[in-house]
Scaffold this motif. Structure first.
Motif, PDB file in Angstrom:
ATOM      1  N   PRO A  23       0.846  -1.206   0.000  1.00  0.00           N
ATOM      2  CA  PRO A  23       0.000   0.000   0.000  1.00  0.00           C
ATOM      3  C   PRO A  23       0.876   1.248   0.000  1.00  0.00           C
ATOM      4  O   PRO A  23       2.044   1.200   0.360  1.00  0.00           O
ATOM      5  CB  PRO A  23      -0.780  -0.120   1.303  1.00  0.00           C
ATOM      6  CG  PRO A  23       0.064  -0.985   2.175  1.00  0.00           C
ATOM      7  CD  PRO A  23       0.827  -1.911   1.265  1.00  0.00           C
ATOM      8  N   GLY A  24       0.317   2.347  -0.458  1.00  0.00           N
ATOM      9  CA  GLY A  24       1.052   3.608  -0.399  1.00  0.00           C
ATOM     10  C   GLY A  24       1.565   4.049  -1.752  1.00  0.00           C
ATOM     11  O   GLY A  24       1.000   3.736  -2.780  1.00  0.00           O
ATOM     12  N   ALA A  25       2.665   4.757  -1.727  1.00  0.00           N
ATOM     13  CA  ALA A  25       3.218   5.396  -2.914  1.00  0.00           C
ATOM     14  C   ALA A  25       3.780   4.379  -3.902  1.00  0.00           C
ATOM     15  O   ALA A  25       4.288   3.331  -3.513  1.00  0.00           O
ATOM     16  CB  ALA A  25       4.312   6.367  -2.509  1.00  0.00           C
ATOM     17  N   HIS A  26       3.679   4.707  -5.200  1.00  0.00           N
ATOM     18  CA  HIS A  26       4.155   3.825  -6.267  1.00  0.00           C
ATOM     19  C   HIS A  26       4.855   4.640  -7.348  1.00  0.00           C
ATOM     20  O   HIS A  26       4.525   5.802  -7.564  1.00  0.00           O
ATOM     21  CB  HIS A  26       2.980   3.080  -6.915  1.00  0.00           C
ATOM     22  CG  HIS A  26       2.212   2.248  -5.958  1.00  0.00           C
ATOM     23  ND1 HIS A  26       1.080   2.699  -5.335  1.00  0.00           N
ATOM     24  CD2 HIS A  26       2.419   0.995  -5.494  1.00  0.00           C
ATOM     25  CE1 HIS A  26       0.615   1.763  -4.535  1.00  0.00           C
ATOM     26  NE2 HIS A  26       1.410   0.721  -4.611  1.00  0.00           N
TER      27      HIS A  26
END
Length: 146
Positions: A23-26
């Motif tokens: 999850p989170g930034a990509h």
């Protein structure tokens, strides 16, 4: 790495995007290519005068993803140190530029005295390779349009 594996990679990239399981930034794409040169101003001038890349006042260029005819993705790929994919360059990387008309672009480069290393086509598009003044291999790619 052989072109076949790049074709497989392109097929994956053309599929609906899959983000990392975390999850989170990509990572969403390539944000820039930065190179070193003994004479950066002369190299930038060559990219402007020979390749036709418009330079900004700060000395670099902005290459937009949404330019007409631009492929819907950019590739990143790590290759073995002894790969012949980047030869005859002695640099540790190669730059791939998408073009809208490879035949016309190659003709323009030849008229400017640029040596064309090779031209070929496969099911992902047409390719041509050149070297910049610092010996960096440049791959020019006209993607297959659907």
């Amino acid at each position: 790495m052989k072109r076949v594996s790049l074709i497989a990679l392109a097929a994956v990239l053309l599929s609906p995007p899959a983000l990392a399981a975390e999850p989170g930034a990509h990572i969403t794409g390539i944000g820039g290519v930065f190179v070193t040169s003994k004479d950066p101003k002369a190299l930038a001038k060559w990219y402007r005068d020979v390749l036709g890349i418009a330079l900004e006042p700060w000395g670099g260029a902005i290459l937009r993803y949404d330019a007409p005819g631009h492929p819907p993705m950019a590739l990143w790929n790590a290759m073995p140190e002894n790969s012949d994919e980047i030869a005859p360059s002695h640099r540790d990387f190669m730059i791939n530029f998408a073009v809208d008309d490879l035949d016309a672009y190659v003709a323009r480069l030849k008229a400017k005295g640029v040596a064309i290393l090779k031209v070929e086509a496969d099911k992902t598009g047409k390719f041509a390779w050149i070297l910049d003044p610092d010996g960096t291999k440049i791959e020019l790619w006209q993607a297959v349009t659907k």
